[in-house]
Motif scaffolding. Structure first.
Motif, PDB file in Angstrom:
ATOM      1  N   GLU B   1       0.849  -1.193   0.000  1.00 45.41           N
ATOM      2  CA  GLU B   1       0.000   0.000   0.000  1.00 45.41           C
ATOM      3  C   GLU B   1       0.887   1.247   0.000  1.00 45.41           C
ATOM      4  N   PRO B   2       0.604   2.210  -0.869  1.00 39.38           N
ATOM      5  CA  PRO B   2       1.424   3.429  -0.902  1.00 39.38           C
ATOM      6  C   PRO B   2       1.310   4.192   0.408  1.00 39.38           C
ATOM      7  N   GLU B   3       2.409   4.841   0.798  1.00 39.27           N
ATOM      8  CA  GLU B   3       2.389   5.584   2.040  1.00 39.27           C
ATOM      9  C   GLU B   3       3.262   6.822   1.921  1.00 39.27           C
ATOM     10  N   VAL B   4       3.028   7.735   2.832  1.00 36.66           N
ATOM     11  CA  VAL B   4       3.838   8.947   2.942  1.00 36.66           C
ATOM     12  C   VAL B   4       5.011   8.623   3.857  1.00 36.66           C
ATOM     13  N   THR B   5       6.204   8.945   3.440  1.00 35.27           N
ATOM     14  CA  THR B   5       7.378   8.659   4.266  1.00 35.27           C
ATOM     15  C   THR B   5       8.070   9.962   4.648  1.00 35.27           C
ATOM     16  N   GLN B   6       8.537  10.013   5.896  1.00 35.12           N
ATOM     17  CA  GLN B   6       9.205  11.201   6.404  1.00 35.12           C
ATOM     18  C   GLN B   6      10.582  10.831   6.962  1.00 35.12           C
ATOM     19  N   THR B   7      11.523  11.713   6.716  1.00 34.76           N
ATOM     20  CA  THR B   7      12.853  11.530   7.292  1.00 34.76           C
ATOM     21  C   THR B   7      13.382  12.873   7.800  1.00 34.76           C
ATOM     22  N   PRO B   8      14.173  12.885   8.881  1.00 33.25           N
ATOM     23  CA  PRO B   8      14.420  11.740   9.752  1.00 33.25           C
ATOM     24  C   PRO B   8      13.216  11.502  10.676  1.00 33.25           C
ATOM     25  N   SER B   9      13.266  10.447  11.448  1.00 33.57           N
ATOM     26  CA  SER B   9      12.185  10.222  12.407  1.00 33.57           C
ATOM     27  C   SER B   9      12.371  11.108  13.639  1.00 33.57           C
ATOM     28  N   HIS B  10      13.620  11.434  13.948  1.00 33.71           N
ATOM     29  CA  HIS B  10      13.912  12.298  15.083  1.00 33.71           C
ATOM     30  C   HIS B  10      15.092  13.192  14.720  1.00 33.71           C
ATOM     31  N   GLN B  11      14.941  14.489  14.989  1.00 35.56           N
ATOM     32  CA  GLN B  11      15.999  15.454  14.699  1.00 35.56           C
ATOM     33  C   GLN B  11      16.201  16.326  15.932  1.00 35.56           C
ATOM     34  N   VAL B  12      17.453  16.397  16.349  1.00 33.09           N
ATOM     35  CA  VAL B  12      17.807  17.304  17.452  1.00 33.09           C
ATOM     36  C   VAL B  12      18.665  18.415  16.860  1.00 33.09           C
ATOM     37  N   THR B  13      18.329  19.661  17.183  1.00 33.97           N
ATOM     38  CA  THR B  13      19.060  20.775  16.623  1.00 33.97           C
ATOM     39  C   THR B  13      19.249  21.859  17.676  1.00 33.97           C
ATOM     40  N   GLN B  14      20.277  22.653  17.498  1.00 37.27           N
ATOM     41  CA  GLN B  14      20.522  23.747  18.449  1.00 37.27           C
ATOM     42  C   GLN B  14      19.696  24.965  18.054  1.00 37.27           C
ATOM     43  N   MET B  15      19.247  25.684  19.028  1.00 36.72           N
ATOM     44  CA  MET B  15      18.487  26.908  18.809  1.00 36.72           C
ATOM     45  C   MET B  15      19.254  27.826  17.853  1.00 36.72           C
ATOM     46  N   GLY B  16      18.541  28.384  16.889  1.00 43.92           N
ATOM     47  CA  GLY B  16      19.162  29.281  15.920  1.00 43.92           C
ATOM     48  C   GLY B  16      19.629  28.583  14.654  1.00 43.92           C
ATOM     49  N   GLN B  17      19.690  27.277  14.676  1.00 40.58           N
ATOM     50  CA  GLN B  17      20.124  26.535  13.490  1.00 40.58           C
ATOM     51  C   GLN B  17      18.963  26.341  12.528  1.00 40.58           C
ATOM     52  N   GLU B  18      19.319  26.155  11.268  1.00 41.73           N
ATOM     53  CA  GLU B  18      18.325  25.833  10.239  1.00 41.73           C
ATOM     54  C   GLU B  18      18.099  24.326  10.228  1.00 41.73           C
ATOM     55  N   VAL B  19      16.868  23.944   9.971  1.00 42.93           N
ATOM     56  CA  VAL B  19      16.563  22.518   9.886  1.00 42.93           C
ATOM     57  C   VAL B  19      15.649  22.285   8.682  1.00 42.93           C
ATOM     58  N   ILE B  20      15.859  21.173   8.022  1.00 41.66           N
ATOM     59  CA  ILE B  20      15.005  20.782   6.889  1.00 41.66           C
ATOM     60  C   ILE B  20      14.394  19.420   7.178  1.00 41.66           C
ATOM     61  N   LEU B  21      13.098  19.368   7.140  1.00 41.72           N
ATOM     62  CA  LEU B  21      12.368  18.116   7.316  1.00 41.72           C
ATOM     63  C   LEU B  21      11.900  17.646   5.945  1.00 41.72           C
ATOM     64  N   ARG B  22      12.069  16.367   5.712  1.00 46.25           N
ATOM     65  CA  ARG B  22      11.809  15.833   4.369  1.00 46.25           C
ATOM     66  C   ARG B  22      10.637  14.859   4.352  1.00 46.25           C
ATOM     67  N   CYS B  23       9.961  14.853   3.226  1.00 42.53           N
ATOM     68  CA  CYS B  23       8.767  14.030   3.062  1.00 42.53           C
ATOM     69  C   CYS B  23       8.716  13.543   1.621  1.00 42.53           C
ATOM     70  N   VAL B  24       8.291  12.310   1.452  1.00 43.86           N
ATOM     71  CA  VAL B  24       7.982  11.806   0.122  1.00 43.86           C
ATOM     72  C   VAL B  24       6.498  11.477   0.112  1.00 43.86           C
ATOM     73  N   PRO B  25       5.685  12.312  -0.539  1.00 39.96           N
ATOM     74  CA  PRO B  25       4.238  12.062  -0.587  1.00 39.96           C
ATOM     75  C   PRO B  25       3.919  10.853  -1.464  1.00 39.96           C
ATOM     76  N   ILE B  26       2.673  10.427  -1.430  1.00 38.84           N
ATOM     77  CA  ILE B  26       2.209   9.358  -2.299  1.00 38.84           C
ATOM     78  C   ILE B  26       2.270   9.849  -3.744  1.00 38.84           C
ATOM     79  N   SER B  27       2.708   8.985  -4.633  1.00 38.19           N
ATOM     80  CA  SER B  27       3.195   9.448  -5.943  1.00 38.19           C
ATOM     81  C   SER B  27       2.134  10.110  -6.821  1.00 38.19           C
ATOM     82  N   ASN B  28       0.883   9.713  -6.773  1.00 37.30           N
ATOM     83  CA  ASN B  28      -0.110  10.327  -7.659  1.00 37.30           C
ATOM     84  C   ASN B  28      -0.902  11.440  -6.949  1.00 37.30           C
ATOM     85  N   HIS B  29      -0.453  11.821  -5.775  1.00 35.78           N
ATOM     86  CA  HIS B  29      -1.146  12.884  -5.047  1.00 35.78           C
ATOM     87  C   HIS B  29      -0.672  14.251  -5.514  1.00 35.78           C
ATOM     88  N   LEU B  30      -1.590  15.215  -5.451  1.00 29.46           N
ATOM     89  CA  LEU B  30      -1.295  16.552  -5.972  1.00 29.46           C
ATOM     90  C   LEU B  30      -1.228  17.623  -4.883  1.00 29.46           C
TER      91      LEU B  30
END
Lengths: 111, 113
Positions: B1-30
């Motif tokens: 079954e297609p699913e949405v995947t996110q990485t990382p599962s846990h991110q620790v960052t210092q205050m003031g730092q930039e962070v990027i959270l990633r996602c791969v949506p279901i392929s035919n979704h708009l």
């Protein structure tokens, strides 16, 4: 504006007994309504949805919900609880694309 | 079954730092979304994205946040300068249409220290 009120923050039932999780909503538009479930350390899984077709909606794992416009309610029920039903349940309203979540009801199932 | 995947599962960052959270949506979704859930609080809508632009955003989604679909499969949320109060579980979701049900990923727990 839209809002969702889940009337119980915690519900505890015995295995094999019925489950009732209560939800009231308000919406300026004719809404779509959903129930999502979140098991520990898991994502949000869609249980069922109402989108103005039948007022009694059947979902996965034996759950169902009834849309009552006059009462602005969308309560979730299941005839017989199973241990695996223990989770957090969210009632969600969506008159537009953005979903508005209720505060959640934690369901405990006692053996 | 297609699913949405996110990485990382846990991110620790210092205050003031930039962070990027990633996602791969279901392929035919708009339609793509980000939501967050601060510990003990409701799940809150942040932003929706369609046709390579933001279609709706909440008041939480200020100039510190941005979203991007850098290629045909990924959908990212960037927080430019993280604050302690950005600590939360961030959920990505996607849907086939604008008013159809959304499918959620398992979330990224962001901890800002």
């Amino acid at each position: 504006a839209q809002s969702v009120t889940q009337l119980d923050s915690h519900v505890s039932v015995s295995e094999g007994t019925p489950v009732l999780l209560r939800c009231n909503y308000s919406s300026s538009y004719s809404p779509s309504l959903f129930w999502y479930v979140q098991h520990p350390n898991k994502g949000l899984q869609l249980l069922l949805k109402y989108t103005s077709a039948a007022t009694l909606v059947k979902g996965i794992n034996g759950f169902e919900a009834e849309f009552k416009k006059s009462e602005t309610s969308f309560h979730l029920t299941k005839p017989s609880a199973h241990m695996s039903d223990a989770a957090e349940y969210f009632c969600v309203v969506s008159p537009r694309r953005a979903l508005t979540f209720g505060s959640g009801t934690r369901l405990q199932v006692q053996p | 079954e297609p699913e949405v995947t996110q990485t990382p599962s846990h991110q620790v960052t210092q205050m003031g730092q930039e962070v990027i959270l990633r996602c791969v949506p279901i392929s035919n979704h708009l339609y793509f979304y980000w939501y967050r859930q601060i510990l003990g609080q409701k799940v809150e809508f942040l932003v929706s994205f369609y046709n390579n632009e933001i279609s709706e955003k909440s008041e939480i989604f200020d100039d510190q946040f941005s979203v991007e679909r850098p290629d045909g499969s990924n959908f990212t949320l960037k927080i430019r300068s993280t604050k302690l109060e950005d600590s939360a579980m961030y959920f990505c979701a996607s849907s086939e249409g604008g008013y159809t049900e959304a499918f959620f990923g398992q979330g990224t727990r962001l901890t800002v220290v």
